[in-house]
Design a protein around this motif. Structure first.
Motif, short mmCIF file in Angstrom:
data_model
loop_
_atom_site.label_atom_id
_atom_site.label_comp_id
_atom_site.label_asym_id
_atom_site.label_seq_id
_atom_site.Cartn_x
_atom_site.Cartn_y
_atom_site.Cartn_z
N ALA A 1 -34.27 -10.46 22.18
CA ALA A 1 -33.32 -9.50 22.74
C ALA A 1 -33.02 -9.79 24.20
O ALA A 1 -31.95 -9.47 24.69
CB ALA A 1 -33.88 -8.08 22.59
N ASN A 2 -33.95 -10.40 24.90
CA ASN A 2 -33.77 -10.67 26.32
C ASN A 2 -33.33 -12.11 26.52
O ASN A 2 -33.84 -13.01 25.90
CB ASN A 2 -35.08 -10.43 27.09
N SER A 3 -32.40 -12.30 27.43
CA SER A 3 -31.95 -13.65 27.76
C SER A 3 -32.86 -14.22 28.84
O SER A 3 -33.13 -13.56 29.84
CB SER A 3 -30.51 -13.61 28.25
N SER A 4 -33.31 -15.45 28.64
CA SER A 4 -34.20 -16.06 29.61
C SER A 4 -33.44 -16.90 30.63
O SER A 4 -34.05 -17.51 31.49
CB SER A 4 -35.25 -16.92 28.90
N ASN A 5 -32.11 -16.97 30.53
CA ASN A 5 -31.32 -17.76 31.46
C ASN A 5 -31.14 -17.01 32.77
O ASN A 5 -30.98 -15.80 32.79
CB ASN A 5 -29.95 -18.08 30.87
N HIS A 6 -31.13 -17.75 33.84
CA HIS A 6 -30.90 -17.17 35.14
C HIS A 6 -29.41 -16.87 35.28
O HIS A 6 -28.57 -17.67 34.89
CB HIS A 6 -31.36 -18.13 36.24
N GLU A 7 -29.08 -15.73 35.84
CA GLU A 7 -27.69 -15.30 35.88
C GLU A 7 -26.82 -16.17 36.78
O GLU A 7 -25.63 -16.29 36.57
CB GLU A 7 -27.61 -13.85 36.35
#
Length: 54
Positions: A19-25
């Protein structure tokens, strides 16, 4: 800890992390891809300069 219980915990952890994105914004995938492409082209150019006899 046995292998089946470790596998079950790993599956649970993977399901929760989906559910959580691990990419840096702030990372732009097009910018990163362009930089990697440029670096590979430079490496290709350097490699062809050392193989002038072929």
């Amino acid at each position: 800890m046995s292998l089946p219980s470790a596998a079950a915990q790993l599956v649970t952890l993977a399901a929760e992390g989906g559910a959580n994105s691990s990419n840096h914004e702030s990372l732009n995938p097009y910018l990163v891809g362009g930089c990697v492409l440029a670096a590979l082209l430079v490496l290709l150019w350097i490699t062809t300069r050392f193989n002038r006899d072929r």
